[in-house]
Design a protein around this motif. Structure first.
Motif, short mmCIF file in Angstrom:
data_model
loop_
_atom_site.label_atom_id
_atom_site.label_comp_id
_atom_site.label_asym_id
_atom_site.label_seq_id
_atom_site.Cartn_x
_atom_site.Cartn_y
_atom_site.Cartn_z
N LYS A 1 -30.18 32.81 3.23
CA LYS A 1 -30.77 31.61 3.84
C LYS A 1 -29.68 30.62 4.25
O LYS A 1 -29.75 30.02 5.32
N ILE A 2 -28.68 30.45 3.41
CA ILE A 2 -27.58 29.54 3.73
C ILE A 2 -26.81 30.07 4.94
O ILE A 2 -26.50 29.32 5.86
N MET B 1 -30.46 36.39 -2.06
CA MET B 1 -31.46 35.88 -1.15
C MET B 1 -31.13 34.46 -0.71
O MET B 1 -31.28 34.11 0.44
N LYS B 2 -30.67 33.65 -1.65
CA LYS B 2 -30.29 32.28 -1.34
C LYS B 2 -29.11 32.23 -0.37
O LYS B 2 -29.07 31.41 0.54
N ASN B 3 -28.14 33.12 -0.59
CA ASN B 3 -26.97 33.18 0.30
C ASN B 3 -27.35 33.56 1.72
O ASN B 3 -26.75 33.09 2.68
N ARG C 1 -27.94 32.00 7.32
CA ARG C 1 -28.77 31.81 8.50
C ARG C 1 -28.76 30.36 8.98
O ARG C 1 -28.73 30.10 10.18
N SER C 2 -28.80 29.42 8.04
CA SER C 2 -28.81 28.01 8.44
C SER C 2 -27.51 27.64 9.14
O SER C 2 -27.52 26.90 10.14
#
Length: 122
Positions: free
Chosen positions: A5-6, A1-3, A8-9
């Motif tokens: 978000k990264i 999930m964290k990856n 997408r940013s």
């Protein structure tokens, strides 16, 4: 999930860069000058430290232009009518980019003129 978000940013950041390039005439001018400097650097065989300086300057000017675009866009969103404070914000932002570009030009002259003179006098 964290990856996700990264990822997408980074995706949004690249979209911002592409949007700046497509929509801003001054960004195209800065990129054209950057390409010319890269070609001149290759032809004149600038050294590693000079390349590092050029890359830093490229990054600073392009980032400055992106910040300027963001500021001008936000100001345009906030007010539709003529507003002296909006004008000041936009003018000061553009002035900041101009200062960065002039500083880069001066450093570029310092790097390239001696090499051009050496080439001419040989």
């Amino acid at each position: 999930m964290k990856n996700v978000k990264i990822f997408r940013s980074f995706k949004y950041a690249f979209q911002g860069i592409i949007s700046g390039i497509k929509k801003e005439k001054n960004m195209k001018i800065h990129l054209t000058i950057m390409i010319i400097v890269i070609i001149m650097g290759l032809l004149l065989n600038i050294d590693t430290n000079e390349w590092i300086i050029c890359i830093i300057l490229f990054s600073i000017v392009i980032a400055g232009e992106l910040f300027n675009t963001a500021i001008e866009t936000v100001v345009d969103m906030i007010t539709l009518e003529k507003n002296e404070k909006a004008k000041i914000a936009k003018d000061v932002s553009a002035g900041g980019v101009l200062v960065l570009a002039i500083g880069s030009l001066i450093i570029g002259i310092y790097i390239f003129i001696p090499k051009i003179i050496d080439l001419i006098t040989k």
